[in-house]
Design an enzyme around this catalytic site. Sequence first.
Site, PDB file in Angstrom:
ATOM      1  N   THR A  61       0.798  -0.814   0.088  1.00 39.40           N
ATOM      2  CA  THR A  61      -0.048  -0.091  -0.234  1.00 39.40           C
ATOM      3  C   THR A  61       1.215   1.064   0.257  1.00 39.40           C
ATOM      4  N   GLY A  62       2.241   0.891   0.079  1.00 43.12           N
ATOM      5  CA  GLY A  62       3.155   2.268  -0.117  1.00 43.12           C
ATOM      6  C   GLY A  62       3.513   2.643  -1.145  1.00 43.12           C
ATOM      7  N   ASP A  72       5.835   2.896  -3.393  1.00 41.82           N
ATOM      8  CA  ASP A  72       6.839   2.056  -3.893  1.00 41.82           C
ATOM      9  C   ASP A  72       6.318   0.029  -4.583  1.00 41.82           C
ATOM     10  N   GLN A 113       8.742   1.150   8.597  1.00 38.32           N
ATOM     11  CA  GLN A 113       8.127   2.644   9.250  1.00 38.32           C
ATOM     12  C   GLN A 113       9.117   3.573   8.704  1.00 38.32           C
ATOM     13  N   SER A 114       9.137   3.806   7.233  1.00 40.89           N
ATOM     14  CA  SER A 114       9.874   4.926   6.628  1.00 40.89           C
ATOM     15  C   SER A 114      10.446   6.207   6.842  1.00 40.89           C
ATOM     16  N   THR A 170      18.590   1.302   2.077  1.00 38.21           N
ATOM     17  CA  THR A 170      18.474   2.483   1.727  1.00 38.21           C
ATOM     18  C   THR A 170      20.527   3.339   1.485  1.00 38.21           C
ATOM     19  N   GLU A 206      19.855   6.036   3.107  1.00 35.69           N
ATOM     20  CA  GLU A 206      20.323   6.035   4.837  1.00 35.69           C
ATOM     21  C   GLU A 206      21.025   5.834   5.364  1.00 35.69           C
ATOM     22  N   TYR A 242      16.528   4.788  12.102  1.00 37.36           N
ATOM     23  CA  TYR A 242      15.880   4.118  10.349  1.00 37.36           C
ATOM     24  C   TYR A 242      17.005   3.992  10.297  1.00 37.36           C
ATOM     25  N   LYS A 252      17.939  -0.368   9.201  1.00 32.87           N
ATOM     26  CA  LYS A 252      18.028  -0.495   7.948  1.00 32.87           C
ATOM     27  C   LYS A 252      19.401  -1.363   7.369  1.00 32.87           C
ATOM     28  N   ARG A 291       3.948   9.729  -2.935  1.00 33.36           N
ATOM     29  CA  ARG A 291       4.568  10.126  -2.075  1.00 33.36           C
ATOM     30  C   ARG A 291       3.712  10.326  -1.186  1.00 33.36           C
TER      31      ARG A 291
HETATM   32  P1  NAP Z   1       6.062   4.178   1.908  1.00 37.82           P
HETATM   33  O1  NAP Z   1       4.444   4.401   1.252  1.00 37.82           O
HETATM   34  O2  NAP Z   1       6.150   4.643   3.585  1.00 37.82           O
HETATM   35  O3  NAP Z   1       5.267   2.686   2.632  1.00 37.82           O
HETATM   36  C1  NAP Z   1       5.815   1.849   3.393  1.00 37.82           C
HETATM   37  C2  NAP Z   1       4.764   0.330   3.352  1.00 37.82           C
HETATM   38  O4  NAP Z   1       4.958  -0.091   4.384  1.00 37.82           O
HETATM   39  C3  NAP Z   1       3.436   0.620   3.702  1.00 37.82           C
HETATM   40  O5  NAP Z   1       2.204   0.397   3.323  1.00 37.82           O
HETATM   41  C4  NAP Z   1       3.448   0.265   5.394  1.00 37.82           C
HETATM   42  O6  NAP Z   1       1.803   0.129   5.318  1.00 37.82           O
HETATM   43  C5  NAP Z   1       4.104  -0.504   5.468  1.00 37.82           C
HETATM   44  N1  NAP Z   1       4.175  -0.914   6.692  1.00 37.82           N
HETATM   45  C6  NAP Z   1       4.745  -0.267   7.677  1.00 37.82           C
HETATM   46  N2  NAP Z   1       4.491  -0.719   8.700  1.00 37.82           N
HETATM   47  C7  NAP Z   1       4.630  -1.767   8.516  1.00 37.82           C
HETATM   48  C8  NAP Z   1       3.687  -3.073   9.503  1.00 37.82           C
HETATM   49  N3  NAP Z   1       4.592  -3.528  10.700  1.00 37.82           N
HETATM   50  N4  NAP Z   1       3.664  -4.174   9.162  1.00 37.82           N
HETATM   51  C9  NAP Z   1       3.829  -4.108   7.612  1.00 37.82           C
HETATM   52  N5  NAP Z   1       3.192  -3.398   6.660  1.00 37.82           N
HETATM   53  C10 NAP Z   1       4.235  -1.933   7.947  1.00 37.82           C
HETATM   54  O7  NAP Z   1       7.732   3.664   2.064  1.00 37.82           O
HETATM   55  P2  NAP Z   1       7.875   3.791   0.448  1.00 37.82           P
HETATM   56  O8  NAP Z   1       8.317   5.461   0.223  1.00 37.82           O
HETATM   57  O9  NAP Z   1       7.108   3.640  -0.533  1.00 37.82           O
HETATM   58  O10 NAP Z   1       9.415   2.955   0.116  1.00 37.82           O
HETATM   59  C11 NAP Z   1       9.295   1.478   0.634  1.00 37.82           C
HETATM   60  C12 NAP Z   1      10.499   0.794   0.856  1.00 37.82           C
HETATM   61  O11 NAP Z   1      11.620   0.866   0.315  1.00 37.82           O
HETATM   62  C13 NAP Z   1      10.296   0.679   2.766  1.00 37.82           C
HETATM   63  O12 NAP Z   1      10.674   0.193   3.085  1.00 37.82           O
HETATM   64  C14 NAP Z   1      11.319   2.569   2.630  1.00 37.82           C
HETATM   65  O13 NAP Z   1      12.316   2.004   4.176  1.00 37.82           O
HETATM   66  C15 NAP Z   1      11.931   2.125   1.516  1.00 37.82           C
HETATM   67  N6  NAP Z   1      13.344   2.669   0.623  1.00 37.82           N
HETATM   68  C16 NAP Z   1      12.426   4.018   0.508  1.00 37.82           C
HETATM   69  C17 NAP Z   1      12.781   4.881  -0.115  1.00 37.82           C
HETATM   70  C18 NAP Z   1      12.378   6.183  -0.902  1.00 37.82           C
HETATM   71  O14 NAP Z   1      13.048   7.564  -1.196  1.00 37.82           O
HETATM   72  N7  NAP Z   1      10.695   6.517  -0.713  1.00 37.82           N
HETATM   73  C19 NAP Z   1      14.428   5.085  -0.327  1.00 37.82           C
HETATM   74  C20 NAP Z   1      15.149   3.611   0.096  1.00 37.82           C
HETATM   75  C21 NAP Z   1      14.603   2.587   0.547  1.00 37.82           C
HETATM   76  P3  NAP Z   1       0.533   1.168   6.234  1.00 37.82           P
HETATM   77  O15 NAP Z   1       0.690   2.532   4.868  1.00 37.82           O
HETATM   78  O16 NAP Z   1      -0.823   0.756   5.962  1.00 37.82           O
HETATM   79  O17 NAP Z   1       0.828   2.081   6.876  1.00 37.82           O
HETATM   80  N1  GDD Z   2       9.925  15.612   6.148  1.00 36.92           N
HETATM   81  C1  GDD Z   2      10.708  17.225   5.619  1.00 36.92           C
HETATM   82  N2  GDD Z   2       9.901  18.081   6.420  1.00 36.92           N
HETATM   83  N3  GDD Z   2      11.842  16.725   5.405  1.00 36.92           N
HETATM   84  C2  GDD Z   2      12.527  17.853   5.381  1.00 36.92           C
HETATM   85  C3  GDD Z   2      11.818  19.467   5.906  1.00 36.92           C
HETATM   86  C4  GDD Z   2      10.088  19.304   5.843  1.00 36.92           C
HETATM   87  O1  GDD Z   2       9.528  19.674   6.383  1.00 36.92           O
HETATM   88  N4  GDD Z   2      12.177  20.498   5.583  1.00 36.92           N
HETATM   89  C5  GDD Z   2      13.508  19.985   5.448  1.00 36.92           C
HETATM   90  N5  GDD Z   2      13.810  19.011   5.300  1.00 36.92           N
HETATM   91  C6  GDD Z   2      14.805  18.036   5.002  1.00 36.92           C
HETATM   92  C7  GDD Z   2      15.336  16.738   5.390  1.00 36.92           C
HETATM   93  O2  GDD Z   2      15.544  17.273   6.879  1.00 36.92           O
HETATM   94  C8  GDD Z   2      16.249  15.592   4.735  1.00 36.92           C
HETATM   95  O3  GDD Z   2      17.530  16.319   5.608  1.00 36.92           O
HETATM   96  C9  GDD Z   2      15.202  15.703   3.469  1.00 36.92           C
HETATM   97  O4  GDD Z   2      14.279  17.094   3.320  1.00 36.92           O
HETATM   98  C10 GDD Z   2      14.346  14.904   3.090  1.00 36.92           C
HETATM   99  O5  GDD Z   2      13.880  14.341   3.563  1.00 36.92           O
HETATM  100  P1  GDD Z   2      12.188  13.240   3.921  1.00 36.92           P
HETATM  101  O6  GDD Z   2      11.967  13.902   2.342  1.00 36.92           O
HETATM  102  O7  GDD Z   2      11.564  13.352   4.694  1.00 36.92           O
HETATM  103  O8  GDD Z   2      13.452  12.386   3.377  1.00 36.92           O
HETATM  104  P2  GDD Z   2      14.096  11.569   4.009  1.00 36.92           P
HETATM  105  O9  GDD Z   2      15.515  11.587   3.100  1.00 36.92           O
HETATM  106  O10 GDD Z   2      14.844  11.502   5.027  1.00 36.92           O
HETATM  107  O11 GDD Z   2      14.328   9.853   3.706  1.00 36.92           O
HETATM  108  C11 GDD Z   2      13.929   9.101   2.656  1.00 36.92           C
HETATM  109  O12 GDD Z   2      14.948   8.821   1.599  1.00 36.92           O
HETATM  110  C12 GDD Z   2      15.168   7.647   2.198  1.00 36.92           C
HETATM  111  C13 GDD Z   2      16.428   7.812   1.192  1.00 36.92           C
HETATM  112  O13 GDD Z   2      18.080   8.120   1.296  1.00 36.92           O
HETATM  113  C14 GDD Z   2      12.985   7.764   2.415  1.00 36.92           C
HETATM  114  O14 GDD Z   2      11.750   7.879   1.875  1.00 36.92           O
HETATM  115  C15 GDD Z   2      13.482   7.221   3.600  1.00 36.92           C
HETATM  116  O15 GDD Z   2      12.689   5.926   3.609  1.00 36.92           O
HETATM  117  C16 GDD Z   2      14.742   6.602   2.695  1.00 36.92           C
HETATM  118  O16 GDD Z   2      15.270   5.504   2.848  1.00 36.92           O
END
Ligand code: NAP
Ligand code: GDD
Length: 323
Positions: A11-12, A14, A84-85, A126, A128, A150, A154, A185
């Site tokens: 449901t997220g 990705d 918990q992303s 990630t 991160e 986080y 990871k 997103r």
């Molecule tokens: P997201 O939109 O936050 O989706 C996270 C998903 O995980 C949601 O479907 C959520 O369900 C589910 N989830 C959370 N807690 C759970 C639990 N306890 N049991 C089962 N499901 C659970 O994240 P995303 O951006 O699609 O990212 C997908 C994955 O890639 C994550 O592991 C994230 O850490 C990783 N990642 C993301 C990025 C990025 O930039 N997007 C980059 C690097 C890695 P609910 O909605 O119901 O809570």
């Molecule tokens: N969320 C958020 N909100 N971030 C902010 C804000 C704000 O108001 N203002 C500045 N930022 C800065 C954060 O401090 C961070 O440096 C950057 O914007 C990106 O923040 P996010 O978009 O929350 O993403 P993230 O980089 O912390 O994490 C995402 O990317 C990771 C991969 O590098 C998430 O998708 C993680 O799940 C993923 O692993």
Amino acid sequence: MTKRALITGVTGQDGAYLAKFLLDKGYTVYGFVARRSSDTRWRLRELGIENDIIYLDGDLADACSVQRAVITSKPDELYNLGAQSFVGSSWDQPVTTGIVDGIAVTHLLEALRQFSPHTRFYQASTSEMFGLIQAAHQDENTPFYPRSPYGVAKVYGHWITINYRESFAMHASSGILFNHESPLRGIEFVTRKVTDAVARIKLGKQQKLHLGNIDAKRDWGFAGDYVEAMWLMLQQEQADDYVIATGVTTTVRDMCKLAFEHVGLHHEDHVVVDPKFFRPAEVDILLGNPAKAQRVLNWQPKTSLKELITMMVDADLRRVTKE
Ligand code: NAP
Ligand code: GDD
């Protein structure tokens, strides 16, 4: 024979794009979903695939439900995207984040080891994990230095995936994905927070946008491009780890500038820096080197940051107009 895929986090952001990608390839897609009191399937609806997925109820923290999902779906491929992303929340929920994003990866690997050892496994690692970066361009050999609960969780998930690959010859791969965004997103992440606010400001529903550290730099790509890389990893004969990134880094400030400019506004007139959004420890800059993915997987990003932000602002203009 139709291939079967099990996706956690379906449901997220990705999960939704990956499910669509696999359905289009003819896969039978099972989605592992945690029960929530309110609707979480809006992304699957937006992509028109809500009714094409077989849902399995469970929670990553609950090893029994993970085992049941594996036994029921008998997947050829398991994509672990559930987490918990949100980095910011990981300081508020450090233990839950550690269990769901770290330990629970072992629930999945153990379930596969015992009940489905031939399933190919993808772990959502990630950028991160690089945190306080140890090299200007981060690749598969750059040491990790996570800066949030986080990131720490990871790193566990990443290494346990490698450990099961080496210990039990499992086909288990990690994708070290840099930030990737889309119109799907979550609103708490900075790109979507910005594009939603730009739409509201343009339509006269909001005046100011409060942000934290706008000097932070990220390597941002399009989620739709990145899910293809996940699939490609599981099509390789050997499991391995890959950095997926664009190789371009941009400040939050310049990303805002792009978003405001797209609707003819100036970000300086609307952005307010608010200490409330600063993090206890920051990742100042991320910049990936995706050379290995380009060489081995023949993967490259197709969408520039400008195209991505334009797509997101346009989607938010449509949404806010409909409200
Ligand atoms: P997201 O939109 O936050 O989706 C996270 C998903 O995980 C949601 O479907 C959520 O369900 C589910 N989830 C959370 N807690 C759970 C639990 N306890 N049991 C089962 N499901 C659970 O994240 P995303 O951006 O699609 O990212 C997908 C994955 O890639 C994550 O592991 C994230 O850490 C990783 N990642 C993301 C990025 C990025 O930039 N997007 C980059 C690097 C890695 P609910 O909605 O119901 O809570
Ligand atoms: N969320 C958020 N909100 N971030 C902010 C804000 C704000 O108001 N203002 C500045 N930022 C800065 C954060 O401090 C961070 O440096 C950057 O914007 C990106 O923040 P996010 O978009 O929350 O993403 P993230 O980089 O912390 O994490 C995402 O990317 C990771 C991969 O590098 C998430 O998708 C993680 O799940 C993923 O692993």
